[in-house]
Design a protein around this motif. Sequence first.
Motif, PDB file in Angstrom:
ATOM      1  N   ASP A  38       8.268 -10.012 -47.692  1.00 12.40           N
ATOM      2  CA  ASP A  38       7.368 -10.681 -46.736  1.00 12.40           C
ATOM      3  C   ASP A  38       8.066 -10.946 -45.399  1.00 12.40           C
ATOM      4  OD1 ASP A  38       5.488 -10.669 -48.732  1.00 12.40           O
ATOM      5  OD2 ASP A  38       5.605 -12.821 -49.156  1.00 12.40           O
ATOM      6  N   ALA A  39       9.366 -11.251 -45.458  1.00 11.30           N
ATOM      7  CA  ALA A  39      10.109 -11.584 -44.231  1.00 11.30           C
ATOM      8  C   ALA A  39      10.201 -10.392 -43.283  1.00 11.30           C
ATOM      9  CB  ALA A  39      11.513 -12.081 -44.589  1.00 11.30           C
TER      10      ALA A  39
ATOM     11  N   GLY B 181       7.686  -8.519 -42.536  1.00 12.04           N
ATOM     12  CA  GLY B 181       6.413  -8.347 -41.833  1.00 12.04           C
ATOM     13  C   GLY B 181       5.741  -7.031 -42.202  1.00 12.04           C
ATOM     14  N   ASP B 182       4.918  -6.526 -41.273  1.00 10.56           N
ATOM     15  CA  ASP B 182       4.136  -5.303 -41.538  1.00 10.56           C
ATOM     16  C   ASP B 182       5.083  -4.099 -41.626  1.00 10.56           C
ATOM     17  OD1 ASP B 182       2.312  -3.301 -41.744  1.00 10.56           O
ATOM     18  OD2 ASP B 182       1.546  -3.482 -39.686  1.00 10.56           O
TER      19      ASP B 182
ATOM     20  N   ARG C 248      14.244  -4.909 -38.103  1.00 13.38           N
ATOM     21  CA  ARG C 248      14.464  -6.182 -38.795  1.00 13.38           C
ATOM     22  C   ARG C 248      15.376  -6.006 -39.991  1.00 13.38           C
ATOM     23  NH1 ARG C 248       9.597 -10.405 -39.520  1.00 13.38           N
ATOM     24  NH2 ARG C 248       9.417 -10.934 -37.323  1.00 13.38           N
TER      25      ARG C 248
END
Length: 252
Positions: free
Chosen positions: A38-39, A41-42, A138
């Motif tokens: 989840d961290a 993101g998309d 990321r």
Amino acid sequence: MVNETQKAFWGGDVGARWVEMAPFLDATFTPVTHAVADALGDLSGAVVLDVGCGAGALSRVLAARAGQVHGIDISLAFLAAARARAPGNADYSLADAETDDLPGAPVDAIASQFGMMFFTDTTAALANLRRAARPGARLAFATWAASEVNPWFSVPRALAVAATGPLDSDPDAPGPMRLRDVDGTVALMRAAGWQEARGRALDIALPQPGTLEQVAYNATRVGGASSVLGHYQADKPTRAAVTGRIAQAFAP
Ligand SMILES: C[S@@+](CC[C@H](N)C(=O)[O-])C[C@H]1O[C@@H](n2cnc3c(N)ncnc32)[C@H](O)[C@@H]1O
């Protein structure tokens, strides 16, 4: 050569035990796996690197969200287990995250579940990962908090010590507790070029599957108790006694 001790550790008995216990561990760590994914993101269409992928639990969750996942690990036993359950858009390579050229570079995102605490030089490894990432990529990873706030580690370990004897361990050496300090870990990331790094402590309950006895037995085989019992070559009665005490302690 760097990380030789870790290669022997994860390529030997410990790695084999983790592979055997993968269904239990994967279920136990599920909330962590989703927190890491989840961290990021998309991830639609993204190329993602999973560092220290182990038997591939995080890779499989990432593969359901991303375009392509490359898992890397230093243990052939883990890689074989991951490949046996690989989704069509995930592949697995033998690579040391600290020193090697990494597959898929430059990747869009990098993730790791409990795979970042074992490097000889954490900053060098984070810098190598930075080199494998495209600008703006990321990086999200989970590490363990200090054992004092981690009953999954501290309770079985204390009961094993009481039954056998003390075992010195340096929490700053490569090992599960090394990145327990959030601010210190963020500082290492920034020093390695992850300039907008942030970290936070998550209080997560681990939903361990099976009966209380199975959970207690598993807690003697990985985590805080296993190294103590292994060090003292604890016999079957001692292990059974520790298992019983862990079951009592974990019951609530
Ligand atoms: C605690 S296990 C976690 C495995 C998996 N991510 C999971 O959550 O089940 C740590 C993993 O990191 C791997 N590892 C340790 N040092 C590494 C390195 N330098 N490069 C790549 N993988 C490494 C180990 O072989 C092992 O599979």
